[in-house]
Design a protein around this motif. Sequence first.
Motif, PDB file in Angstrom:
ATOM      1  N   ARG A 195       0.812  -1.226   0.000  1.00 53.32           N
ATOM      2  CA  ARG A 195       0.000   0.000   0.000  1.00 53.32           C
ATOM      3  C   ARG A 195       0.845   1.276   0.000  1.00 53.32           C
ATOM      4  O   ARG A 195       0.511   2.246  -0.657  1.00 53.32           O
ATOM      5  N   LYS A 196       1.954   1.203   0.727  1.00 56.93           N
ATOM      6  CA  LYS A 196       2.743   2.431   0.911  1.00 56.93           C
ATOM      7  C   LYS A 196       3.740   2.623  -0.223  1.00 56.93           C
ATOM      8  O   LYS A 196       3.891   1.776  -1.088  1.00 56.93           O
ATOM      9  N   LEU A 197       4.436   3.771  -0.154  1.00 54.37           N
ATOM     10  CA  LEU A 197       5.464   4.062  -1.143  1.00 54.37           C
ATOM     11  C   LEU A 197       6.656   3.117  -0.967  1.00 54.37           C
ATOM     12  O   LEU A 197       7.246   2.656  -1.935  1.00 54.37           O
ATOM     13  N   MET A 210      -0.019   0.236  -4.221  1.00 52.60           N
ATOM     14  CA  MET A 210      -1.251  -0.491  -4.564  1.00 52.60           C
ATOM     15  C   MET A 210      -1.826  -1.110  -3.294  1.00 52.60           C
ATOM     16  O   MET A 210      -1.076  -1.635  -2.471  1.00 52.60           O
ATOM     17  N   SER A 211      -3.139  -1.059  -3.182  1.00 55.62           N
ATOM     18  CA  SER A 211      -3.803  -1.666  -2.032  1.00 55.62           C
ATOM     19  C   SER A 211      -4.658  -2.833  -2.499  1.00 55.62           C
ATOM     20  O   SER A 211      -5.313  -2.751  -3.541  1.00 55.62           O
ATOM     21  N   VAL A 212      -4.619  -3.896  -1.699  1.00 56.16           N
ATOM     22  CA  VAL A 212      -5.474  -5.043  -1.982  1.00 56.16           C
ATOM     23  C   VAL A 212      -6.782  -4.805  -1.252  1.00 56.16           C
ATOM     24  O   VAL A 212      -6.806  -4.651  -0.035  1.00 56.16           O
ATOM     25  N   ASN A 239      -6.335  -1.916  -6.226  1.00 60.30           N
ATOM     26  CA  ASN A 239      -6.568  -0.541  -6.650  1.00 60.30           C
ATOM     27  C   ASN A 239      -5.381   0.307  -6.209  1.00 60.30           C
ATOM     28  O   ASN A 239      -4.597  -0.112  -5.349  1.00 60.30           O
ATOM     29  N   TRP A 240      -5.230   1.471  -6.788  1.00 59.64           N
ATOM     30  CA  TRP A 240      -4.183   2.387  -6.344  1.00 59.64           C
ATOM     31  C   TRP A 240      -4.492   2.823  -4.913  1.00 59.64           C
ATOM     32  O   TRP A 240      -5.645   3.118  -4.584  1.00 59.64           O
ATOM     33  N   HIS A 274     -14.687   6.699  -6.269  1.00 64.42           N
ATOM     34  CA  HIS A 274     -15.525   5.571  -6.674  1.00 64.42           C
ATOM     35  C   HIS A 274     -14.999   5.025  -8.005  1.00 64.42           C
ATOM     36  O   HIS A 274     -15.481   5.387  -9.072  1.00 64.42           O
ATOM     37  N   ILE A 275     -13.945   4.201  -7.928  1.00 61.82           N
ATOM     38  CA  ILE A 275     -13.313   3.669  -9.143  1.00 61.82           C
ATOM     39  C   ILE A 275     -13.146   2.167  -8.966  1.00 61.82           C
ATOM     40  O   ILE A 275     -12.586   1.712  -7.956  1.00 61.82           O
TER      41      ILE A 275
END
Length: 257
Positions: free
Chosen positions: A56-58, A125-127, A143-144, A153-154
Amino acid sequence: MEINEVVITKAIIDRYYEKLMANLELDVAIVGGGPSGLVAGYYLAKAGKKVALYERKLSMGGGVWGGGMMFNEIVVQEAAKPILDEFGIRSREYEKNYFTADSVESASTFCSKALQAGLTVFNCMSVEDVMMRTDQVMGLVLNWSSVEMAGLHIDPLTVRAKFVIDTTGHATEVVNVVYKKVPGRLMTPTGEIEGEKSMWSDKAETLTLENTKEVFPGLYVAGMAANATFGGPRMGPIFGGMLLSGKKVAEELISRL
Ligand code: 48F
């Protein structure tokens, strides 16, 4: 020769696109780039498996960077010292069975050695979910992190994997998603998430290894997520259990693949 901004842009887009396309079908997808995830990724990649890690993080490294309460040293017990040695992380004996290592050297080296062994990393990226067929986790829904953070909302995209490892630490996020979608069906004593217990370093380090296992068909837990899922205590800034857990899950999946 003049530097062309558009070539720079094309180079980045082309190379990233190649990386994305090459990793849509995996042997193993790892969620979370802390010590357990990076060590698992290192051993799987070294064994020639197709493995990608989503963070998720950089930056990768999870809870290693800050040592204990920002004192940037970590402690590793003797049993896990060979893993530090294999990565080339310098350590010093403090007392019998207690070794220390610089936490910044540790985090950066876990990261660089895992990538050089062949692990592909997708940071930022996050799961948010898993791909599921009846009673089987089959991949990840991604998703990013910026989309997640902005609450946009993507719709996400999906990758397929023969196995998923949840190395998301205390939050045990992938297991949480599975539990919410198919409640009561985890391979834990109660079928639920047992929940992390308070600090007991000695017991926690042993239990981290015992709890490193499949928790739902196709889904493994390792690192702190293993104890959060199966009800083990936390251990604080001793990291041997995390490293041994990453190695254990890699060995088990190498034998199953
Ligand atoms: O927490 P973390 O370092 O996991 P770990 O490998 O190690 C735990 C220790 O750091 C420490 C400890 C031992 O003394 O208790 O806490 O079990 O790293 C977990 C990583 O997963 C990422 C998160 O940003 C962190 O870098 N992460 C969490 N949820 C997601 C995620 C998610 N849904 N998608 C992508 N990354």
